[in-house]
Design a protein around this motif. Structure first.
Motif, PDB file in Angstrom:
ATOM      1  N   PRO A  32      35.492  39.720  30.129  1.00 20.70           N
ATOM      2  CA  PRO A  32      35.568  40.973  29.361  1.00 20.70           C
ATOM      3  C   PRO A  32      37.005  41.352  29.019  1.00 20.70           C
ATOM      4  O   PRO A  32      37.235  42.141  28.106  1.00 20.70           O
ATOM      5  CB  PRO A  32      34.941  42.003  30.304  1.00 20.70           C
ATOM      6  CG  PRO A  32      35.184  41.448  31.671  1.00 20.70           C
ATOM      7  CD  PRO A  32      35.214  39.956  31.551  1.00 20.70           C
ATOM      8  N   VAL A  33      37.951  40.819  29.773  1.00 23.07           N
ATOM      9  CA  VAL A  33      39.367  40.998  29.441  1.00 23.07           C
ATOM     10  C   VAL A  33      40.006  39.631  29.623  1.00 23.07           C
ATOM     11  O   VAL A  33      39.569  38.836  30.459  1.00 23.07           O
ATOM     12  CB  VAL A  33      40.057  42.039  30.361  1.00 23.07           C
ATOM     13  CG1 VAL A  33      39.505  43.429  30.123  1.00 23.07           C
ATOM     14  CG2 VAL A  33      39.938  41.643  31.818  1.00 23.07           C
ATOM     15  N   THR A  34      41.034  39.367  28.844  1.00 24.44           N
ATOM     16  CA  THR A  34      41.632  38.034  28.865  1.00 24.44           C
ATOM     17  C   THR A  34      42.884  38.027  29.740  1.00 24.44           C
ATOM     18  O   THR A  34      43.801  38.806  29.508  1.00 24.44           O
ATOM     19  CB  THR A  34      42.039  37.625  27.442  1.00 24.44           C
ATOM     20  OG1 THR A  34      40.900  37.713  26.608  1.00 24.44           O
ATOM     21  CG2 THR A  34      42.578  36.194  27.431  1.00 24.44           C
ATOM     22  N   VAL A  98      47.141  46.493  39.783  1.00 25.44           N
ATOM     23  CA  VAL A  98      45.976  45.922  40.459  1.00 25.44           C
ATOM     24  C   VAL A  98      46.524  44.945  41.494  1.00 25.44           C
ATOM     25  O   VAL A  98      47.339  44.078  41.152  1.00 25.44           O
ATOM     26  CB  VAL A  98      45.071  45.161  39.465  1.00 25.44           C
ATOM     27  CG1 VAL A  98      43.946  44.455  40.197  1.00 25.44           C
ATOM     28  CG2 VAL A  98      44.534  46.110  38.401  1.00 25.44           C
ATOM     29  N   VAL A  99      46.109  45.087  42.747  1.00 26.78           N
ATOM     30  CA  VAL A  99      46.650  44.226  43.798  1.00 26.78           C
ATOM     31  C   VAL A  99      45.567  43.267  44.285  1.00 26.78           C
ATOM     32  O   VAL A  99      44.523  43.701  44.783  1.00 26.78           O
ATOM     33  CB  VAL A  99      47.213  45.037  44.982  1.00 26.78           C
ATOM     34  CG1 VAL A  99      48.045  44.134  45.881  1.00 26.78           C
ATOM     35  CG2 VAL A  99      48.044  46.211  44.490  1.00 26.78           C
ATOM     36  N   LEU A 331      37.028  39.768  39.463  1.00 26.43           N
ATOM     37  CA  LEU A 331      38.140  40.720  39.409  1.00 26.43           C
ATOM     38  C   LEU A 331      38.343  41.192  37.966  1.00 26.43           C
ATOM     39  O   LEU A 331      38.549  42.392  37.716  1.00 26.43           O
ATOM     40  CB  LEU A 331      39.417  40.058  39.960  1.00 26.43           C
ATOM     41  CG  LEU A 331      40.694  40.902  39.854  1.00 26.43           C
ATOM     42  CD1 LEU A 331      40.541  42.266  40.530  1.00 26.43           C
ATOM     43  CD2 LEU A 331      41.878  40.146  40.469  1.00 26.43           C
ATOM     44  N   LEU A 332      38.267  40.271  37.022  1.00 21.50           N
ATOM     45  CA  LEU A 332      38.414  40.656  35.609  1.00 21.50           C
ATOM     46  C   LEU A 332      37.318  41.627  35.197  1.00 21.50           C
ATOM     47  O   LEU A 332      37.556  42.607  34.476  1.00 21.50           O
ATOM     48  CB  LEU A 332      38.395  39.408  34.717  1.00 21.50           C
ATOM     49  CG  LEU A 332      39.610  38.484  34.872  1.00 21.50           C
ATOM     50  CD1 LEU A 332      39.392  37.182  34.100  1.00 21.50           C
ATOM     51  CD2 LEU A 332      40.892  39.164  34.384  1.00 21.50           C
ATOM     52  N   ARG A 338      36.849  49.127  35.483  1.00 17.92           N
ATOM     53  CA  ARG A 338      37.622  50.020  36.365  1.00 17.92           C
ATOM     54  C   ARG A 338      36.809  50.378  37.603  1.00 17.92           C
ATOM     55  O   ARG A 338      36.706  51.537  38.023  1.00 17.92           O
ATOM     56  CB  ARG A 338      38.004  51.279  35.562  1.00 17.92           C
ATOM     57  CG  ARG A 338      39.098  52.156  36.157  1.00 17.92           C
ATOM     58  CD  ARG A 338      40.451  51.535  36.210  1.00 17.92           C
ATOM     59  NE  ARG A 338      41.208  52.022  37.371  1.00 17.92           N
ATOM     60  CZ  ARG A 338      42.326  51.478  37.819  1.00 17.92           C
ATOM     61  NH1 ARG A 338      42.873  50.429  37.214  1.00 17.92           N
ATOM     62  NH2 ARG A 338      42.926  51.957  38.886  1.00 17.92           N
ATOM     63  N   LYS A 339      36.179  49.345  38.168  1.00 17.09           N
ATOM     64  CA  LYS A 339      35.395  49.517  39.401  1.00 17.09           C
ATOM     65  C   LYS A 339      36.021  48.690  40.515  1.00 17.09           C
ATOM     66  O   LYS A 339      36.493  47.577  40.271  1.00 17.09           O
ATOM     67  CB  LYS A 339      33.954  49.018  39.198  1.00 17.09           C
ATOM     68  CG  LYS A 339      33.034  50.051  38.582  1.00 17.09           C
ATOM     69  CD  LYS A 339      31.625  49.475  38.424  1.00 17.09           C
ATOM     70  CE  LYS A 339      31.015  48.967  39.736  1.00 17.09           C
ATOM     71  NZ  LYS A 339      29.636  48.453  39.536  1.00 17.09           N
TER      72      LYS A 339
END
Lengths: 370, 370, 370, 370
Positions: A32-34, A98-99, A331-332, A338-339
């Motif tokens: 969903p995000v690159t 984001v860690v 993770l992506l 944003r969860k």
């Protein structure tokens, strides 16, 4: 599509595995995000430059402090030895990143708790990389348990066996130094088995334990005599779970022939499951079927199996590094929504507390609460 | 050839297995003395009469006291429930018989010690039937360890898993009564794994333990409500051996799909061994062979393997009851040579002390010395 | 209870296995008629006398002709080499006995047909001992197929692999003489796989074949040079079944490490089965179960599995010789009911015709009809 | 470092696997020349554009003719269906490119021979992608055989079993059309087993064969009734090798539960090997070791095993696509040294001749020479 810029700290074994995951996720899955492989960080300039070229990072750096401060970086991925997780994570949290941190979260409970506080205080997404949760066969195991196929779980039997220290000539590397590694088989591999126990069965409340070191001194890596081995060669424990299940969890680096034998068996009131990382594409399932009952070997490579929609046709197996790809994929997805993903730093703290209790129990020669 | 007259006390599961062993030994092996199946003893006249006919005994009797006193009887073979071993063995010892006793030797350490004293005081040959020592693959394992093929032993990992109590509708049979059975999984099956540990690795010096009962009450066998389960459903332990090895020993009757899964794995400084009773003709051996290393599955059916000279050509497997035949064979050889066979009542005492320590450790929540 | 008096011709490998079966059947099963081990027959007086004593026969004899004529004998059990089956069976049939014959029925089709005619003409019960049909796991396979669990069968894949001739120093024993053995791997072991194919899948209609002999001469058993090997070391075939299924059946004595590897796999439209004699207590079954599909290993030792009601609790495995006990058990049942058991001499003729067609096909280099 | 520009024709299953290989080779291995993923080609513009983005190609194109003519392209990698291999390869050869072609080389012998002539006439490097030769366990098998560990090879037993056509509702896809696929299980999967046979044992000289189609018509992919299945569902063969070995090679898409079961067993005069693609990290080896003999399972993941120096620590397994990476790696090495790699188009011709002979033998019902 939205992009996320990633900085990876560390470029050795785990650095290579994470690099591959960041690179492969978007090739094999609909992300969903690159992810953009922005910068890889290491102390040795030549080494990290070479890693950047090999693993496909746009840049390299020798200063994690500088990189963590960069505005355009979205994700800090920590792949360094355990004793450095704390400062990097604190800085990353302070910078609002984001860690994403390799296991073990820290070398002790106190550090782990500071890290958890930091990400919470800064409202950062945080994820701990316990990659074996995302072996398709393990994810299938989780699904079967959640679906009640095993009924009430009574037994967990976890053994993580390796053999790379059997030879006494293997040198006293950093993994055998307490200040760097925290512990030996306990933190390095029993932690995996404990995480799977918590993931699949539930929280552990108390333990009995035994740590032992068979070879007490080993050649210094640079030559010139022997150095003391400061950590455990083997760690054994009995455990009780909150839900009434009982278990054994054992890890050793002294099991000849067991290269990477992370095995568990779970027995419930209605069935059993068994898994072995050396045959990580397979899950053994037993349910009662009258005269046709038997442990079946599910080759978890069908599109209906977790994560396998991204790979190959049925029967075409996947390997070790794919588990990192699945972790990065999730993770992506978490970033996109944003969860908070799982396992997270809270899992890291909890698992660290289990390890801590085993260590205490080994010293006190009593059962200890987690 | 000299003959030995045998009396068998008990005619159920173990009585059938021992009868078969006495009958088969001389058919398949060159025995130095010939066993004569004189008399079988049981409390139920009809039952024991039928057993005598089926199993090939010359006579039957309902009084073990009477039989033990008979002059012509050479061997008393005790196959009754554990709580009756003591009186029978004491009487047999007093009568100067060879005393052959099913495991567990007794339901507690005190009784076991009295039995040992009795056979010693009367200078009787005595043998405990821990039949799994004489599985050919297990005897091969012993030989390999004694030959140093594993080097220094570091790990024993014993699990004896069954599943016959998973169903809560299984009635509260005598094996679940403390007064008759002494304990549950602990004495019934963990005792086998502990005996193998002692046989293959060495004496156990201290233990941590956990006993648990998952189903606390079960239907009365004769109907009419529930009765309490008084013994453990599962028993787990951590153990330390005199020689520095460490181990886990676990037994449960709550592992669905594990019908009779008596498995052990042993890791030494030079190699590893694994065995599983459900595939009892196989022994897995690992030794370091460079790029050709791997666990090999030895099908222990060649004439060079222990006891296999008596049976069939290579690859023709044997079954459960053959282990009793081998035990009886070695008892006959011991009788012929007037030498004490192994395991004997001293082994029974020692194993009972291990079980006792596990039970104490489960109560005290501490490590306990054996 | 009615008794049947048995005479056994032959006292070597098969004689020992059959003796055991006659002796054990009534101990472990409720037999409808009781077998009496009357007389065992062999050419060597000392040898057969010893066998009688060991195996529990009342008498011994060196003349099968005399024994076959005895009024009180009910069953003639033929365990001699293949070339002698014909005369013994003809005499036994003429005398009106129940004729029980080890496989192969004869060394060629013509002899086999004469034997079948003889037992039919004399209205004798007749049975061929293809003991592997009565492995519990194989009997379970048959039941599953008959119940339609595999759907329409498409593939049979049978391999019977042994390795006892790999060493060229193994002497030229009688099994390598054409006049005595008829053929090599073909008649000795491929016959087992062909019988199982016919039993489980159906009649074979045509074959392609290849026979080969790798070691053409071997030391004479009594010393003094080499003798020619007159039979096949390996036999390979493609087969078509009447019902449209296709298959491969292969046997060799030149597969190092395969001691007695009689394996088959069957694929149908709804599922698959696999079996391997070296793990003869296990049957592998695949049926479609969505994401939980997988080959399951059924440990065929439950009381619900064929023949297992006679033996031990679940998970206590049985061995090679038990399959003869089951065969004798079913023969006793057939005698009691005066019903023709299976497999019988007609099966012997049919299987022999398959072997004959493979041999012809190997010569003609064409497909041949059975 | 020198670079080589690659053009990939085809972007579906094989296109994805090859893309990954080109991308990963330089990340995990020290390549002597660096591959540049220049252009990916497909007929569907949208599809190939997406593939270029996902798989990391600089450009995409819908015209292979145009791409093959481009000066800067060094390697043409052909991943299209079999019927298009010929024209693409001829054009690529004419343009003097390195020609890398997925198996089967062509749909028939004549086409394959034309391709071989073309690459030879133009002095092109050429390679056929039979990726399973470069499974580490298979490469280890090859090394062991070449080192004489098996002695003289007597038996090859190859089975390639899949199950994706068991369901009769699976549509009549292009792989079931003769004009596109050439044949069914024969060319698609038996070809793999035949290539491994040739690679590991030697050239095949003659065959007997049987092709069969169980489901004769299937739903049209676009709906609207049934279409005939024009190719074989299963292909079985007996084979003779030049060196005297004999074998069976069988392939089917009708074996429920066998997802991708490409198994072989090889028996020699000194030992045996077995491999199964579903457990592709393992090789089973038997050599004679007296009472300690047994098939050992070599987990071929040590740095001493072929290709494993590039991947992970021992015990961390690899998957299907890695075999393409190894193939590409060796192609890059061959390009750097300007040496012809193996397998090449000559292997393609020879393997195609084996398939052709099997098809002829199935028709003629006789043995046929290759």
């Amino acid at each position: 599509m939205k992009k996320v810029n990633v900085a990876l700290i560390g470029y050795k074994f785990m650095g290579r595995a994470h690099s591959n995951a960041w690179r492969q996720a978007a090739s094999f899955f609909d992300v969903p995000v690159t992810p953009v492989l922005k910068v890889i960080v290491g102390r040795d300039e030549a080494g990290v430059r070479d890693a950047a070229a090999r693993f496909g990072w746009e840049e390299h750096s020798t200063s994690w402090e500088e990189v963590v401060r960069r505005e355009e970086i979205d994700v800090i991925d920590i792949c360094t030895p355990g004793d450095t997780h704390l400062p990097i994570a604190l800085a990353a949290a302070a910078a609002g990143k984001v860690v994403f941190c390799e296991k073990p979260l820290a070398n002790n409970v106190a550090d782990a708790e500071r890290m958890l506080e930091a990400v919470r205080a800064n409202n950062c997404l945080h994820m701990l990389c316990h990659n074996y949760r995302r072996v398709p066969a393990v994810a299938l195991a989780k699904r079967l348990i959640d679906d009640g196929r095993l009924g009430e779980v009574r037994h967990y039997r976890g053994t993580y066996l390796q053999d790379w220290l059997v030879n006494p000539e293997v040198p006293r590397v950093w993994r055998l130094e307490k200040s760097k590694a925290g512990s030996g088989a306990l933190g390095d591999i029993l932690s995996h088995s404990a995480d799977l126990a918590r993931h699949l069965v539930g929280e552990i409340t108390e333990v009995a334990g035994l740590l032992d070191t068979f070879v007490k001194a080993r050649p210094a890596p640079e030559g010139g005599g022997l150095l003391p081995v400061e950590v455990d060669d083997a760690a054994l424990s009995l455990v009780r779970f909150e839900n009434g299940a009982v278990g054994t969890i054992e890890a050793t680096r002294f099991a000849p022939g067991r290269r990477n034998y992370n095995r568990f068996e779970i027995n419930g009131s209605r069935g059993s499951l068994a898994f072995n990382l050396e045959r990580m594409n397979e899950l053994e399932l037993y349910t009662e079927e009258g005269p046709e009952s038997g442990f079946r070997t599910i080759l978890a490579t069908d599109p209906t199996h977790p994560y396998m929609e991204g790979w190959w046709p049925p029967g075409h197996i996947i390997g070790y590094e794919h588990t990192f790809t699945h972790t990065v994929l999730d993770l992506l997805r978490a970033i996109a929504e944003r969860k908070q993903p799982k396992p997270d730093f809270e899992d890291g703290v909890r698992t660290q507390k289990v390890l801590d209790a085993i260590e205490r129990a080994s010293d006190s020669r009593r059962w200890e609460s987690v």
